[in-house]
Design a protein around this motif. Structure first.
Motif, short mmCIF file in Angstrom:
data_model
loop_
_atom_site.label_atom_id
_atom_site.label_comp_id
_atom_site.label_asym_id
_atom_site.label_seq_id
_atom_site.Cartn_x
_atom_site.Cartn_y
_atom_site.Cartn_z
N ASN A 12 36.76 43.11 44.95
CA ASN A 12 36.56 42.29 46.15
C ASN A 12 36.60 40.80 45.84
OD1 ASN A 12 36.17 44.39 48.02
ND2 ASN A 12 34.09 44.69 47.28
N MET A 13 35.88 40.40 44.80
CA MET A 13 35.77 38.97 44.48
C MET A 13 37.05 38.46 43.82
SD MET A 13 32.82 38.16 45.62
CE MET A 13 32.33 36.61 44.88
N ASN A 35 44.81 44.42 36.52
CA ASN A 35 43.65 45.21 36.95
C ASN A 35 43.75 46.60 36.34
OD1 ASN A 35 41.24 45.23 38.67
ND2 ASN A 35 42.27 46.91 39.72
N THR A 37 43.05 49.43 37.55
CA THR A 37 43.79 50.27 38.50
C THR A 37 44.97 49.44 39.02
OG1 THR A 37 41.68 51.24 39.11
CG2 THR A 37 43.53 51.67 40.60
N ARG A 40 45.89 48.07 42.79
CA ARG A 40 45.26 46.89 43.39
C ARG A 40 46.03 45.61 43.05
NH1 ARG A 40 38.68 47.52 42.60
NH2 ARG A 40 38.25 47.66 44.80
N THR A 99 29.10 38.64 36.90
CA THR A 99 27.65 38.46 36.75
C THR A 99 27.22 39.25 35.53
OG1 THR A 99 27.41 38.31 39.14
CG2 THR A 99 25.42 38.79 37.88
N1 NAP Z 1 30.48 41.28 45.81
C1 NAP Z 1 29.71 40.21 45.84
O1 NAP Z 1 29.09 39.88 46.87
C2 NAP Z 1 29.56 39.33 44.64
C3 NAP Z 1 29.10 38.01 44.79
C4 NAP Z 1 28.98 37.20 43.68
C5 NAP Z 1 29.27 37.71 42.41
N2 NAP Z 1 29.70 38.99 42.28
C6 NAP Z 1 29.99 39.50 40.93
O2 NAP Z 1 31.40 39.60 40.76
C7 NAP Z 1 31.71 40.70 39.91
C8 NAP Z 1 32.73 41.60 40.60
O3 NAP Z 1 32.21 42.01 41.84
P1 NAP Z 1 33.16 42.69 42.94
O4 NAP Z 1 32.37 42.71 44.19
O5 NAP Z 1 34.52 42.09 42.91
O6 NAP Z 1 33.23 44.19 42.34
P2 NAP Z 1 34.30 45.33 42.65
O7 NAP Z 1 34.96 45.12 43.95
O8 NAP Z 1 33.58 46.62 42.41
O9 NAP Z 1 35.40 45.13 41.48
C9 NAP Z 1 35.08 45.36 40.13
C10 NAP Z 1 36.28 45.05 39.24
O10 NAP Z 1 35.93 45.35 37.88
C11 NAP Z 1 36.91 46.26 37.34
N3 NAP Z 1 36.28 47.11 36.34
C12 NAP Z 1 35.13 47.80 36.47
N4 NAP Z 1 34.83 48.43 35.32
C13 NAP Z 1 35.84 48.15 34.46
C14 NAP Z 1 36.10 48.50 33.12
N5 NAP Z 1 35.27 49.30 32.42
N6 NAP Z 1 37.22 48.02 32.54
C15 NAP Z 1 38.07 47.22 33.23
N7 NAP Z 1 37.88 46.85 34.52
C16 NAP Z 1 36.76 47.30 35.11
C17 NAP Z 1 37.41 47.03 38.54
O11 NAP Z 1 38.65 47.63 38.24
P3 NAP Z 1 39.19 48.90 39.11
O12 NAP Z 1 39.88 48.31 40.31
O13 NAP Z 1 40.11 49.58 38.18
O14 NAP Z 1 37.98 49.73 39.46
C18 NAP Z 1 37.52 45.90 39.56
O15 NAP Z 1 38.67 45.12 39.34
C19 NAP Z 1 30.38 41.40 39.60
O16 NAP Z 1 29.91 40.96 38.34
C20 NAP Z 1 29.48 40.91 40.70
O17 NAP Z 1 28.10 40.90 40.34
C21 NAP Z 1 29.87 39.81 43.36
#
Ligand code: NAP
Length: 305
Positions: A12-13, A35, A37, A40, A99
């Motif tokens: 998402n981010m 990415n 996957t 995406r 994070t």
């Molecule tokens: N969402 C929020 O409101 C928000 C706000 C501020 C900060 N953040 C921080 O931003 C970060 C990402 O958040 P998000 O909301 O974007 O999460 P998300 O939508 O769940 O995306 C997670 C990403 O990490 C990848 N990933 C997960 N495990 C992995 C692994 N073992 N190896 C390689 N890639 C991996 C996923 O790849 P796949 O597509 O292959 O699963 C995806 O690209 C987090 O640290 C979060 O705390 C989030």
């Protein structure tokens, strides 16, 4: 010559930040995307244009000078960098927007610096809809001469403001992100409690929302809107996944007990995060705290029935 950019982790981010980098980052060459996957990355490239999808993380890093990343959690970050650092990365600059726990950020910096590369730890504040609009708050930490290379992509591109921790340890940025979460979760709890009370006491949630918009514009109004419109349970994908929120909350509580601070209000809100998980499972969203409070007030979790 302008640096070439790559972005790893298109959740998402990451997707929202990439869109803004492409549209407003004044890039001299296409943004390299990777990415885990691949679907995406391909979809994002089709949607925003001026991107190149890389078939492997190694190629993505090799093709760029500045490599942004935004991955789920510490494990994902360490796993990904273990793979990256098997190859020559001398002179490259990594910008970690994930994070991570403070100690993980410092550990990552040591691993990267041992390979003659640089790291700026740059967690961000703002949920995906703010990221989409380029309204994140960026917290860069690390060597000032490296942070300065990242600033052109912050205010006016992915973000609206920078809290600059130049020349401070990487862990300080992560520490602020962890402590900032206390404000965010308590703010969500406050908005949700107010909305439930407004409904039960027959003020009406729309009337309270008007007050929130005027007196507490910004995050309070954003979350209030997500609650009254039912966005907290009707989305296909959660905006802020409940598992991620609970994981971060555990870290906050861990930090509090390790440092001897008490967070009574936060611990109450944490219980409501647990209720969201119990009710909605992995599809639950952090703003589902409103649904949890509705249940406690004798209402249905969902507000649009
Ligand atoms: N969402 C929020 O409101 C928000 C706000 C501020 C900060 N953040 C921080 O931003 C970060 C990402 O958040 P998000 O909301 O974007 O999460 P998300 O939508 O769940 O995306 C997670 C990403 O990490 C990848 N990933 C997960 N495990 C992995 C692994 N073992 N190896 C390689 N890639 C991996 C996923 O790849 P796949 O597509 O292959 O699963 C995806 O690209 C987090 O640290 C979060 O705390 C989030």
């Amino acid at each position: 010559m302008a640096p070439k950019l790559a972005y790893l982790g298109l959740g998402n981010m990451g997707q929202a930040m990439c869109k803004n980098l492409v549209q407003k980052g004044n890039l001299s060459s296409p943004l390299v995307l990777y990415n885990r996957t691949a679907k995406r990355a391909n979809e994002l490239s089709d949607r925003v244009g001026n991107c190149i999808v890389s078939s492997s993380i190694t190629n993505a890093v090799a093709d760029a000078d500045i490599i942004f990343s935004c991955l789920t959690d510490d494990n994902a970050v360490l796993e990904t960098f273990t793979e990256i650092l098997k190859h020559d990365v001398k002179g490259k600059l990594f910008v970690s927007c994930s994070t991570t726990q403070p100690e993980t950020s410092d550990k990552l910096a040591s691993l990267v610096e041992a390979q003659d590369a640089g790291l700026v730890t740059m967690p961000v504040f703002g949920e995906p809809s703010m990221a989409e609009k380029g309204l994140l708050t960026c917290v860069p930490a690390g060597r000032a001469d490296l942070v300065v290379k990242v600033l052109p992509y912050c205010t006016g591109v992915i973000g609206r403001a920078v809290i600059d921790f130049s020349d401070q340890p990487h862990s300080k940025a992560s520490l602020l992100k962890v402590i900032g979460n206390v404000f965010i979760i308590n703010m969500i709890e406050t908005v949700a409690e107010g909305l439930v009370l407004a409904e039960k006491a027959e003020l009406g949630k729309e009337n309270l929302h008007k007050f929130i918009e005027v007196i507490f514009p910004g995050p309070h109004a954003l979350y209030s809107k997500r609650m009254i419109t039912g966005d907290y349970y009707t989305r296909d994908e959660p905006a802020v996944a409940i598992d991620m929120a609970r994981h971060l909350a555990e870290e906050v509580s861990g930090l509090a007990s390790a440092s001897g601070a008490k967070l009574p209000a936060y611990e109450v809100a944490r219980k409501h995060l647990d209720m969201v998980k119990d009710y909605a499972g992995a599809k639950g969203d952090v703003s589902g705290i409103y649904g949890a409070l509705r249940l406690l007030g004798g209402l249905a979790f969902e507000n649009q029935n």
